[in-house]
Design a protein around this motif. Structure first.
Motif, PDB file in Angstrom:
ATOM      1  N   VAL A  48      -0.954  10.693 -40.154  1.00  8.22           N
ATOM      2  CA  VAL A  48       0.096  11.549 -39.183  1.00  8.22           C
ATOM      3  C   VAL A  48       0.596  11.004 -37.912  1.00  8.22           C
ATOM      4  O   VAL A  48       0.755  10.171 -37.490  1.00  8.22           O
ATOM      5  N   PRO A  49       2.454  11.343 -38.311  1.00  9.57           N
ATOM      6  CA  PRO A  49       3.438  10.237 -37.103  1.00  9.57           C
ATOM      7  C   PRO A  49       2.904  11.340 -35.806  1.00  9.57           C
ATOM      8  O   PRO A  49       2.373  12.461 -35.565  1.00  9.57           O
ATOM      9  N   ARG A  50       3.598  10.655 -34.914  1.00  9.08           N
ATOM     10  CA  ARG A  50       3.296  10.723 -33.839  1.00  9.08           C
ATOM     11  C   ARG A  50       4.853  11.583 -34.011  1.00  9.08           C
ATOM     12  O   ARG A  50       5.922  11.244 -33.928  1.00  9.08           O
ATOM     13  N   ILE A  51       5.148  12.297 -32.642  1.00  6.70           N
ATOM     14  CA  ILE A  51       6.478  12.978 -32.864  1.00  6.70           C
ATOM     15  C   ILE A  51       6.960  13.149 -31.184  1.00  6.70           C
ATOM     16  O   ILE A  51       5.828  12.961 -30.182  1.00  6.70           O
ATOM     17  N   VAL A  52       7.867  12.718 -30.897  1.00  6.56           N
ATOM     18  CA  VAL A  52       8.152  12.278 -29.473  1.00  6.56           C
ATOM     19  C   VAL A  52       9.454  13.356 -29.044  1.00  6.56           C
ATOM     20  O   VAL A  52      10.557  13.437 -29.682  1.00  6.56           O
ATOM     21  N   ASP A  53       9.515  14.145 -28.083  1.00 11.55           N
ATOM     22  CA  ASP A  53      10.154  14.887 -27.577  1.00 11.55           C
ATOM     23  C   ASP A  53      11.795  14.239 -27.120  1.00 11.55           C
ATOM     24  O   ASP A  53      10.917  13.849 -25.289  1.00 11.55           O
ATOM     25  N   LEU A  54      12.843  14.075 -27.022  1.00 10.44           N
ATOM     26  CA  LEU A  54      13.625  13.651 -26.628  1.00 10.44           C
ATOM     27  C   LEU A  54      14.795  14.198 -26.382  1.00 10.44           C
ATOM     28  O   LEU A  54      16.073  13.366 -25.214  1.00 10.44           O
ATOM     29  N   SER A  55      14.104  15.604 -25.494  1.00 13.07           N
ATOM     30  CA  SER A  55      15.173  16.442 -24.320  1.00 13.07           C
ATOM     31  C   SER A  55      14.660  16.859 -23.499  1.00 13.07           C
ATOM     32  O   SER A  55      13.862  16.800 -22.952  1.00 13.07           O
ATOM     33  N   HIS A  56      15.639  16.550 -22.366  1.00 14.57           N
ATOM     34  CA  HIS A  56      15.265  17.117 -20.695  1.00 14.57           C
ATOM     35  C   HIS A  56      15.290  18.714 -20.986  1.00 14.57           C
ATOM     36  O   HIS A  56      15.465  19.206 -21.955  1.00 14.57           O
ATOM     37  N   ARG A  57      14.403  18.835 -20.847  1.00 15.91           N
ATOM     38  CA  ARG A  57      13.590  20.812 -19.969  1.00 15.91           C
ATOM     39  C   ARG A  57      15.329  21.215 -19.827  1.00 15.91           C
ATOM     40  O   ARG A  57      15.854  20.674 -19.113  1.00 15.91           O
ATOM     41  N   GLN A  58      16.362  22.833 -20.096  1.00  9.85           N
ATOM     42  CA  GLN A  58      17.331  23.277 -19.530  1.00  9.85           C
ATOM     43  C   GLN A  58      16.415  24.351 -18.828  1.00  9.85           C
ATOM     44  O   GLN A  58      16.037  25.043 -19.557  1.00  9.85           O
ATOM     45  N   ASP A  59      17.193  24.166 -17.295  1.00  6.64           N
ATOM     46  CA  ASP A  59      17.355  25.411 -16.705  1.00  6.64           C
ATOM     47  C   ASP A  59      18.471  24.851 -15.738  1.00  6.64           C
ATOM     48  O   ASP A  59      19.152  24.552 -15.314  1.00  6.64           O
ATOM     49  N   GLY A  60      17.753  25.679 -14.280  1.00  7.32           N
ATOM     50  CA  GLY A  60      18.852  26.026 -13.339  1.00  7.32           C
ATOM     51  C   GLY A  60      19.488  24.049 -12.864  1.00  7.32           C
ATOM     52  O   GLY A  60      20.319  23.890 -12.331  1.00  7.32           O
ATOM     53  N   ASN A  61      18.779  23.697 -13.381  1.00  9.20           N
ATOM     54  CA  ASN A  61      18.785  22.140 -12.875  1.00  9.20           C
ATOM     55  C   ASN A  61      19.638  20.646 -13.425  1.00  9.20           C
ATOM     56  O   ASN A  61      20.021  20.077 -13.472  1.00  9.20           O
ATOM     57  N   SER A  62      19.886  21.632 -14.865  1.00  4.94           N
ATOM     58  CA  SER A  62      20.549  21.044 -15.685  1.00  4.94           C
ATOM     59  C   SER A  62      21.578  20.261 -15.919  1.00  4.94           C
ATOM     60  O   SER A  62      22.254  21.111 -15.290  1.00  4.94           O
ATOM     61  N   LEU A  63      22.300  19.125 -15.996  1.00  8.43           N
ATOM     62  CA  LEU A  63      23.416  18.572 -15.350  1.00  8.43           C
ATOM     63  C   LEU A  63      24.402  19.173 -16.698  1.00  8.43           C
ATOM     64  O   LEU A  63      24.267  18.299 -18.015  1.00  8.43           O
ATOM     65  N   THR A  64      26.202  19.384 -16.282  1.00  7.34           N
ATOM     66  CA  THR A  64      26.610  19.126 -17.116  1.00  7.34           C
ATOM     67  C   THR A  64      28.283  18.659 -16.551  1.00  7.34           C
ATOM     68  O   THR A  64      27.713  18.183 -15.344  1.00  7.34           O
ATOM     69  N   TRP A  65      29.078  17.943 -17.258  1.00  5.57           N
ATOM     70  CA  TRP A  65      29.912  16.593 -16.813  1.00  5.57           C
ATOM     71  C   TRP A  65      31.319  17.602 -15.843  1.00  5.57           C
ATOM     72  O   TRP A  65      31.180  18.606 -16.358  1.00  5.57           O
ATOM     73  N   PRO A  66      31.351  17.038 -14.844  1.00  3.96           N
ATOM     74  CA  PRO A  66      32.277  17.584 -13.552  1.00  3.96           C
ATOM     75  C   PRO A  66      33.382  18.486 -13.991  1.00  3.96           C
ATOM     76  O   PRO A  66      34.187  18.337 -15.013  1.00  3.96           O
ATOM     77  N   GLY A  67      33.380  19.685 -13.737  1.00  5.81           N
ATOM     78  CA  GLY A  67      35.337  20.246 -14.263  1.00  5.81           C
ATOM     79  C   GLY A  67      34.164  21.732 -15.076  1.00  5.81           C
ATOM     80  O   GLY A  67      35.061  22.172 -15.542  1.00  5.81           O
ATOM     81  N   ASN A  68      33.614  21.301 -15.704  1.00  5.86           N
ATOM     82  CA  ASN A  68      32.574  21.992 -17.127  1.00  5.86           C
ATOM     83  C   ASN A  68      32.084  23.184 -16.567  1.00  5.86           C
ATOM     84  O   ASN A  68      31.397  22.951 -15.767  1.00  5.86           O
ATOM     85  N   PRO A  69      31.823  24.558 -16.780  1.00 13.20           N
ATOM     86  CA  PRO A  69      31.161  25.394 -16.544  1.00 13.20           C
ATOM     87  C   PRO A  69      29.661  25.049 -16.418  1.00 13.20           C
ATOM     88  O   PRO A  69      28.857  23.930 -17.353  1.00 13.20           O
ATOM     89  N   SER A  70      28.662  25.209 -15.580  1.00 14.94           N
ATOM     90  CA  SER A  70      27.643  24.272 -15.556  1.00 14.94           C
ATOM     91  C   SER A  70      26.410  25.234 -16.174  1.00 14.94           C
ATOM     92  O   SER A  70      26.995  26.621 -16.631  1.00 14.94           O
ATOM     93  N   TYR A  71      24.987  25.278 -16.202  1.00 16.74           N
ATOM     94  CA  TYR A  71      24.286  25.347 -17.323  1.00 16.74           C
ATOM     95  C   TYR A  71      24.519  27.102 -17.035  1.00 16.74           C
ATOM     96  O   TYR A  71      23.746  27.595 -15.733  1.00 16.74           O
TER      97      TYR A  71
END
Length: 297
Positions: A33-56
């Motif tokens: 059985v392989p080990r599975i690792v989530d490589l993603s941050h949770r997406q919510d109101g604190n999520s970051l986008t590049w400055p100048g782009n629309p926020s989450y």
């Protein structure tokens, strides 16, 4: 005349062998059985986008019991984009045009955490790639190469992530990423599928011309940003998946990056153990009942 006692003895002799065989198969399944690792941050109101782009943005269109359907429903919309090649170079692959085979590959994790401690503007070099190959052997073709700088531990603190208290002034940003020479080497020498970072950009914080973005784009190589949990993945031996949505005409799309790898021999998956042992005991009980019936007990 058939010897009834001998027949029963033969049947009983077969039973332990069947149990051993089934248990051996179960153990092998547990170890496989392989080990599975989530490589993603949770997406919510604190999520970051590049400055100048629309926020989450997550728009809850409706959530509740719908009288017209007769059951509870939820409709929502969100925004989280990763870089398709057309993100920086016109005419290259859009999100829906990226071949599915380009969205996964052997994981190559380049650990530069120690170098970043003394230099937040560090860029992964060709020498770092050579050191990886010296340790693990030649990189497999069509891999997913990701820088592990330890930066994901800072997420989603903007000041720490950007390396500046001025969150909208990109000229003051300080964070590590790739050197364009290393990206070029990966493309030309190892036919890389995707290049990723655990920071905001595939170009380092002080970049002004974004050479890595441009190099990736013109070579139809996917860029991945804000990768998480890289310390949970071996530097070599995993498979990384980048399942971006097939958005028509998109320059990026929602993605939940994850990795799989063979578990360490002395670590097993708890769910697999429980399932296999339960199956084993059910097997023993079932065949015990059959055997007892056959020998007339």
């Amino acid at each position: 005349m058939v010897d009834q006692d001998g027949s029963n003895h033969n049947k009983m002799a077969v039973f332990p062998n069947l149990c051993v065989l089934f248990l051996t198969v179960s153990i092998n399944l547990i170890q496989a059985v392989p080990r599975i690792v989530d490589l993603s941050h949770r997406q919510d109101g604190n999520s970051l986008t590049w400055p100048g782009n629309p926020s989450y943005n997550f728009t809850q269109l409706y959530r509740g019991f719908a009288e017209q359907y007769g059951f509870w429903v939820g409709f929502s919309r969100d925004l989280l984009l990763n870089d398709a090649p057309v993100h920086t170079v016109q005419g290259m692959w859009k999100t829906d045009q990226i071949p599915i085979e380009k969205l996964y590959g052997p994981g190559v994790i380049i650990n530069v955490k120690e170098k970043v401690k003394s230099n937040p503007d560090y860029r992964v070099t060709v020498e770092d790639l050579m050191m990886w190959e010296k340790k693990f052997g030649e990189m497999p073709r069509h891999a997913i190469a990701i820088m592990n700088s330890g930066w994901s531990d800072k997420y989603p603190n903007k000041t720490q992530i950007y390396g500046s208290t001025q969150h909208t002034n990109i000229s003051l940003f300080h964070f590590p990423s790739w050197h364009v020479d290393a990206v070029t080497w990966l493309i030309n020498k190892r036919q890389i599928n995707a290049v990723g970072v655990d920071t905001p950009s595939t170009d380092f914080g002080q970049a002004s011309s974004y050479p890595c973005h441009l190099t990736l784009g013109k070579n139809n190589v996917v860029g991945i940003e804000y990768v998480a949990n890289l310390d949970k993945v071996p530097e070599n031996g995993s498979t990384i998946y980048v399942p971006v949505l097939k958005l028509f005409d998109g320059s990026g799309g929602p993605v939940r990056v994850f990795a799989t790898f063979d578990d360490e021999p002395n670590i097993t998956n708890a769910a697999a153990i429980l399932t296999s042992l339960t199956s084993y005991f059910c097997f023993v009980i079932f065949f015990s009942m059959i055997l007892l019936r056959e020998i007339g007990l």
